[in-house]
Design a protein around this motif. Structure first.
Motif, PDB file in Angstrom:
ATOM      1  N   VAL A 226      33.394  51.468 -36.846  1.00  0.00           N
ATOM      2  CA  VAL A 226      34.186  52.276 -35.919  1.00  0.00           C
ATOM      3  C   VAL A 226      33.607  52.120 -34.519  1.00  0.00           C
ATOM      4  O   VAL A 226      32.437  51.767 -34.345  1.00  0.00           O
ATOM      5  CB  VAL A 226      34.214  53.771 -36.321  1.00  0.00           C
ATOM      6  N   LYS A 227      34.429  52.403 -33.524  1.00  0.00           N
ATOM      7  CA  LYS A 227      34.011  52.302 -32.134  1.00  0.00           C
ATOM      8  C   LYS A 227      33.968  53.683 -31.493  1.00  0.00           C
ATOM      9  O   LYS A 227      34.881  54.494 -31.673  1.00  0.00           O
ATOM     10  CB  LYS A 227      34.973  51.401 -31.349  1.00  0.00           C
ATOM     11  N   LEU A 228      32.893  53.926 -30.768  1.00  0.00           N
ATOM     12  CA  LEU A 228      32.809  55.137 -29.964  1.00  0.00           C
ATOM     13  C   LEU A 228      31.876  54.885 -28.786  1.00  0.00           C
ATOM     14  O   LEU A 228      31.117  53.922 -28.777  1.00  0.00           O
ATOM     15  CB  LEU A 228      32.348  56.349 -30.794  1.00  0.00           C
ATOM     16  N   ASP A 229      31.981  55.738 -27.800  1.00  0.00           N
ATOM     17  CA  ASP A 229      31.150  55.634 -26.602  1.00  0.00           C
ATOM     18  C   ASP A 229      30.068  56.711 -26.683  1.00  0.00           C
ATOM     19  O   ASP A 229      30.348  57.847 -27.055  1.00  0.00           O
ATOM     20  CB  ASP A 229      32.016  55.845 -25.356  1.00  0.00           C
ATOM     21  N   VAL A 230      28.845  56.352 -26.349  1.00  0.00           N
ATOM     22  CA  VAL A 230      27.731  57.299 -26.394  1.00  0.00           C
ATOM     23  C   VAL A 230      27.139  57.441 -24.996  1.00  0.00           C
ATOM     24  O   VAL A 230      26.847  56.440 -24.331  1.00  0.00           O
ATOM     25  CB  VAL A 230      26.633  56.844 -27.374  1.00  0.00           C
ATOM     26  N   SER A 231      26.974  58.679 -24.545  1.00  0.00           N
ATOM     27  CA  SER A 231      26.430  58.900 -23.206  1.00  0.00           C
ATOM     28  C   SER A 231      25.602  60.180 -23.175  1.00  0.00           C
ATOM     29  O   SER A 231      25.590  60.964 -24.125  1.00  0.00           O
ATOM     30  CB  SER A 231      27.550  58.963 -22.164  1.00  0.00           C
ATOM     31  N   VAL A 232      24.937  60.392 -22.059  1.00  0.00           N
ATOM     32  CA  VAL A 232      24.058  61.551 -21.879  1.00  0.00           C
ATOM     33  C   VAL A 232      24.866  62.768 -21.430  1.00  0.00           C
ATOM     34  O   VAL A 232      25.712  62.662 -20.536  1.00  0.00           O
ATOM     35  CB  VAL A 232      22.968  61.258 -20.833  1.00  0.00           C
ATOM     36  N   LEU A 233      24.605  63.894 -22.063  1.00  0.00           N
ATOM     37  CA  LEU A 233      25.130  65.178 -21.590  1.00  0.00           C
ATOM     38  C   LEU A 233      24.207  66.255 -22.117  1.00  0.00           C
ATOM     39  O   LEU A 233      24.051  66.420 -23.327  1.00  0.00           O
ATOM     40  CB  LEU A 233      26.562  65.415 -22.072  1.00  0.00           C
ATOM     41  N   ASP A 234      23.572  66.963 -21.211  1.00  0.00           N
ATOM     42  CA  ASP A 234      22.718  68.096 -21.541  1.00  0.00           C
ATOM     43  C   ASP A 234      23.481  69.361 -21.191  1.00  0.00           C
ATOM     44  O   ASP A 234      23.782  69.609 -20.012  1.00  0.00           O
ATOM     45  CB  ASP A 234      21.412  68.007 -20.741  1.00  0.00           C
TER      46      ASP A 234
END
Length: 285
Positions: free
Chosen positions: A52-60
């Protein structure tokens, strides 16, 4: 709903990770976020394994600047956010007398104010689009107070009131829907981290509460047979995302339903109460 854009917080482990993977498998464009970006590899490896495809990024969720930056990035790529899932949270087992003010503030900040911050940034875009769904991962602890969990329960009770109040006027006026998902125990690192937290903050203290806390911890073993897997709860969350007319609140298991029945049996979905409040305050649903 397939192809819609989902932003979800707290996806490095447990329910957040499995929800991100499940929604990606269901065809959603998933933006999975986490505070500690060094923990991204478990999610990325699982995504490759499941194809599967997904985008991973920073969020605090405790840092408004990272929330703004992440939301701006999603909007730049997609032009919209259809679903926000406020999943990030942290358990806390320690009574009021024993907890430091720093610990108390952190519990409330992560579990309640984090939800408020993310909602505050995303809601204007949903309001302008007159479409969207904000799903807050709550807990049976947001409906029923429990021993040694009063601070965590206070934060989750706050999430319940916050979400319910928004639903009384934002939904009828702007077609933005709200749901609180209320799990009981989940067999994830969340539970393990709670007990690590007890040990890291002094362990079981030698005071008047010691036998009560020991009894509480021992009772957890008998309750653990009712715990769900993160995958099971993620499937329910995915069903809520796909629902055309989602509930305001939903428990995730038979055990959770039974545990909360004194609070929920007359209005299991919460929609009757919200409709009544909306009518009383001139907000037509």
């Amino acid at each position: 709903m397939q192809g819609n854009v989902v932003l979800i917080t707290g996806t490095s482990t447990g329910l957040g990770m499995h929800t991100a993977l499940q929604l990606a498998a269901n065809g959603y464009k998933v933006y999975a976020t986490m505070r500690d970006f060094d923990k991204r590899y478990a999610l990325l490896d699982a995504a490759v394994a499941q194809q599967v495809k997904l985008d991973v990024s920073v969020l605090d969720v405790s840092d408004i600047d990272t929330i703004n930056a992440c939301v701006d990035r999603v909007l730049a790529y997609e032009g919209k956010i259809d679903v926000l899932i406020n999943n990030a949270g942290a358990g806390f087992v320690r009574n009021t007398e024993q907890a430091s003010m720093e610990e108390i503030q952190k519990v409330l900040d992560t579990n309640f104010l984090g939800v408020v911050r993310c909602t505050k940034i995303v809601l204007p875009h949903m309001r302008q689009a007159r479409s969207g769904h904000i799903i807050n991962i709550g807990s049976v602890g947001g409906l029923v107070g429990q021993p040694f969990n009063e601070l965590y329960c206070a934060a989750k009770f706050a999430v319940e009131g916050y979400t319910e109040a928004l639903a009384t006027y934002v939904t009828p006026a702007f077609n933005v829907k709200f749901t609180i998902v209320e799990p009981g125990g989940i067999r994830t690192e969340f539970r393990n981290n709670v007990f690590k937290q007890v040990n890291s903050s002094g362990g079981i203290l030698e005071d008047a509460y010691k036998p009560l806390l020991e009894s509480y911890i021992a009772s957890g073993e008998s309750r653990s047979s009712s715990y769900q897997s993160a995958e099971e709860v993620a499937l329910l969350v995915a069903g809520v995302v796909a629902a055309e007319n989602p509930p305001l609140r939903i428990r995730t298991s038979t055990w959770a339903e039974k545990f909360c029945e004194y609070k929920t049996q007359s209005d299991p979905t919460g929609l009757l109460q919200v409709d009544d409040v909306a009518r009383n305050f001139g907000q037509q649903r």
